[in-house]
Scaffold this active site. Structure first.
Site, short mmCIF file in Angstrom:
data_model
loop_
_atom_site.label_atom_id
_atom_site.label_comp_id
_atom_site.label_asym_id
_atom_site.label_seq_id
_atom_site.Cartn_x
_atom_site.Cartn_y
_atom_site.Cartn_z
N LYS A 36 -14.10 30.70 -23.77
CA LYS A 36 -13.85 29.32 -23.33
C LYS A 36 -13.67 28.38 -24.52
CE LYS A 36 -13.14 25.68 -21.04
NZ LYS A 36 -13.99 25.05 -20.05
N CYS A 43 -12.93 17.94 -23.56
CA CYS A 43 -13.08 19.32 -24.04
C CYS A 43 -12.58 19.55 -25.47
CB CYS A 43 -12.34 20.27 -23.10
SG CYS A 43 -13.00 20.27 -21.42
#
Length: 303
Positions: free
Chosen positions: A109, A163
């Protein structure tokens, strides 16, 4: 995360499965989640409860679609935990579900977003090189991408969102001190510097037009970090606007998706000395530039 684990621990049933979907630094499951939950519950992972890291893959405007349609990596603290979690997610996810260990899921991720950050940094640095050498980066990019397996991204005024600005740092946060990472910090530095560079371009354009930067009214188009979105988290427009103020300019912000800045466009642009386009909202791509020029006090556009 620690607080949530401590609150959950006393209520953890025998045989329960705990899934962490947040994006976390690699080895967080092993070094923080597992010991905190074991301490708070008095139970042992892999014996009394299952522990899984299945990082979310969502973005503004595509939340429900991404939850159902995008591939997920399912990291288990033990193989049985990963397999059980795959069975659970199969009720929701219509794409691939790959069972792995927790550390692999954490790396996948954070690496996914770090990779994106590096790609954007290359495009931004290429734009800086083209500026310095007097070339058109848009033409250069188009021609480079004609070569097989090349896909240079669009350069821009910075990288925002929840993010990408942090995940390169998460990827290397718990690495050993002997690992000297160079590419990821460099990419972060390039992208973090772009809002300031955009402000300097505005100052340069005003100077070329004979307009003093001090007191110049700058119409800033776009405050969200992502086109056609109202998400302003870590938006590059914020440091851009602050840099303009530091230079003595007077920024006025417009954004059709952000309630605070959803103002009359003509009033924002009217009498301005410069328009700075920060976000490629569809509304801005449809602007009549001749009309925009008529509203401006000085015909300066920095895109």
């Amino acid at each position: 995360l620690r607080s949530a684990l401590r609150d959950l621990g006393p209520h953890l049933a025998q045989g329960a499965m705990v899934i962490i979907e947040s994006t976390i630094a690699p080895r967080t499951m092993e070094t923080i989640v597992k010991p905190e939950l074991e301490k708070a519950s008095g139970k042992k992972a892999n014996q009394d409860f299952y522990l899984v890291n299945c990082p979310e893959r969502v973005m503004p405007g595509k939340l429900l679609y991404n939850i159902r349609k995008l591939h997920r990596v399912v990291g288990g603290m033990c193989p049985e935990a990963a397999q059980l979690a795959v069975k659970l997610y199969r009720h929701i996810v219509e794409a691939d579900l790959d069972p792995v260990d927790c550390t692999t899921a954490e790396i996948v991720k954070t690496a996914e977003n770090a990779y994106r950050d590096v790609e954007i940094a290359f495009a931004n640095e290429l734009a800086l090189v083209c500026e310095d050498l007097g070339a058109d980066v848009w033409q250069v990019r188009e021609l480079v991408n004609k070569a097989p397996f090349r896909n240079v991204h669009l350069p821009g005024p910075g990288v925002g969102g929840h993010c990408i600005p942090k995940d390169s740092w998460l990827l290397i946060a718990l690495a050993s001190k002997g690992l000297q990472t160079k590419l990821l910090p460099s990419a972060r530095a390039i992208n973090d510097a772009m809002p300031r560079h955009m402000a300097d371009l505005v100052a340069e354009a005003l100077t070329q037009a004979g307009v003093p930067v001090t007191g110049a009214r700058v119409a800033v188009l776009g405050y969200a970090y992502l086109e056609n979105s109202d998400d302003t988290r870590n938006t590059p427009t914020e440091p851009f606007v602050q840099r303009l103020r530091d230079l003595g300019a007077v920024p006025v912000i417009h954004d059709p998706y952000v309630h605070k800045y959803n103002l009359d466009l003509q009033q924002v642009i009217g009498g301005a000395d410069c328009v700075a386009l920060m976000v490629r909202h569809d509304e801005y791509k449809q602007l009549d530039l001749a009309q925009v020029q008529a509203w401006l006090r000085s015909p300066v556009l920095v895109d």
